[in-house]
Design an enzyme around this catalytic site. Sequence first.
Site, short mmCIF file in Angstrom:
data_model
loop_
_atom_site.label_atom_id
_atom_site.label_comp_id
_atom_site.label_asym_id
_atom_site.label_seq_id
_atom_site.Cartn_x
_atom_site.Cartn_y
_atom_site.Cartn_z
N GLU A 183 -121.58 -14.64 -35.52
CA GLU A 183 -122.11 -15.89 -35.98
C GLU A 183 -123.86 -16.03 -37.02
O GLU A 183 -124.90 -16.14 -36.42
CB GLU A 183 -122.95 -16.08 -34.90
CG GLU A 183 -121.81 -16.80 -33.19
CD GLU A 183 -121.37 -16.67 -32.32
OE1 GLU A 183 -123.60 -17.93 -32.16
OE2 GLU A 183 -121.11 -17.58 -31.80
N GLU A 290 -111.10 -16.61 -29.38
CA GLU A 290 -112.33 -16.70 -27.99
C GLU A 290 -111.46 -18.54 -27.98
O GLU A 290 -112.30 -19.57 -27.96
CB GLU A 290 -113.31 -17.18 -28.80
CG GLU A 290 -114.43 -15.79 -28.79
CD GLU A 290 -115.94 -15.57 -29.17
OE1 GLU A 290 -116.56 -16.65 -28.51
OE2 GLU A 290 -116.57 -14.69 -29.33
C1 XIL Z 1 -120.44 -16.09 -24.62
C2 XIL Z 1 -119.70 -15.92 -22.11
O1 XIL Z 1 -118.65 -16.29 -22.52
C3 XIL Z 1 -120.39 -15.72 -21.52
O2 XIL Z 1 -120.68 -15.79 -20.56
C4 XIL Z 1 -121.80 -15.29 -22.07
O3 XIL Z 1 -123.10 -15.49 -21.11
C5 XIL Z 1 -123.06 -15.75 -23.48
O4 XIL Z 1 -121.81 -15.60 -25.01
N1 XIL Z 1 -119.52 -17.68 -28.87
C6 XIL Z 1 -119.40 -15.63 -28.42
C7 XIL Z 1 -119.16 -14.87 -27.11
O5 XIL Z 1 -119.05 -15.05 -29.61
O6 XIL Z 1 -119.78 -14.09 -27.30
C8 XIL Z 1 -119.72 -16.57 -26.33
O7 XIL Z 1 -119.54 -15.93 -24.78
C9 XIL Z 1 -119.82 -17.84 -26.46
C10 XIL Z 1 -119.73 -17.77 -28.40
#
Ligand code: XIL
Length: 377
Positions: A183, A290
């Site tokens: 990000e 994701e």
């Molecule tokens: C999220 C996880 O799902 C949660 O359990 C954690 O507390 C915070 O992060 N983008 C990402 C992931 O790259 O690492 C994030 O995951 C969701 C958004």
Amino acid sequence: MGDSPSRSFRDSSPDAGASPHQDQSAAGSLHRRAVLGSALALSACGPGAKSQTVPADLPPLKAVAPFRIGTCVQALHLDDPSFVALARRQVNQLTPEWQMKMEYIVQPDGTFRFDAPDRIAAFAQANGMGLLGHTLVWYAQAPDAFARLDERRVSFEQAYRNYILAVAGRYAGRVVGWDVVNEAVAEDGNGWRDSLWSQRLGAFEHIALAYRFAREADPHAPLLLNDYNLEYIPRKRATFLKLAERLLASGAPLTGLGAQTHVAADITPGKIAEMIRDLASLGLPIHLSELDVSITRSENRLLSREDLRNRQARVYGEAAEAMMALPERQRFALTLWGLRDQDSWLHQENASDSPAPFDEQGRPKAGAAALVRTFRA
Ligand code: XIL
């Protein structure tokens, strides 16, 4: 912090010690889909369309996909026999959901803990699954132990390097890739994010350095740049691509691109395919990293829950199709951010969301069927 304890970010010793850590934090300041156009999605499934029936004997995702299929995982899932059975059946790659992030690894005193990520890594290895390292540098996580570093005693850059060497070095040779920087692009696509890292090391430099240090730690791992909203915000996608190009031009060892693809069921059809096509233009492998398809984040109030469920399945299908359309060498993997509804971070955020391709019992929903159908086509 006078004499440097050897098991901290001051030192890249791979066997850093553990200290207690409270349970999963919400990781605070994440901004997601803050500025989405609420374009009325084209009518892919008419109102009242019936839910698709899911064949009881659906083959496993990993058996039909021509590239790796992953899921995120937390160490606590490994104590859940039904999760373990489902994961073993469906996927061949794991991404630690949060326990390979600074929020877990870096302790308040600057020492590191690796118990949970080690456990996930061992599980992946024992089950013949790839391990995707996630994530070394993230604007949203800047532990105090870094923020309070005293420049006179240890340079910030040295600590940054030591952290990356400790973490990526520990799993060197055991990962299928690393999300090195997560990000990096500003929410609206206007430049890059401001963070502790950019302030101390430079807006571009901290990113380039992270790739250099990750390569130093692991000479062979694919090193990815990962971001989100790339399907919703073309300007963000353009900035993301420019950043990737600039990294490559500077000689940074960037070898793949990750599109998180946290989308809502009412996303306009074609947006994911368009994003993947665009990202692929650089010739790098693409990780759909994701994927989840929220029902409750949908903004189109004209759609019934059933419409949204149908659209959700279609979106899973579109994501698979977009990956299938890539040349073989560019199909890195497709990772689901939660196999079952109750595992999803979106479910934690809103208990009535059901974003995953499998239900509470681990039975395939229409989303899983759409993935399988598309992989087989
Ligand atoms: C999220 C996880 O799902 C949660 O359990 C954690 O507390 C915070 O992060 N983008 C990402 C992931 O790259 O690492 C994030 O995951 C969701 C958004």
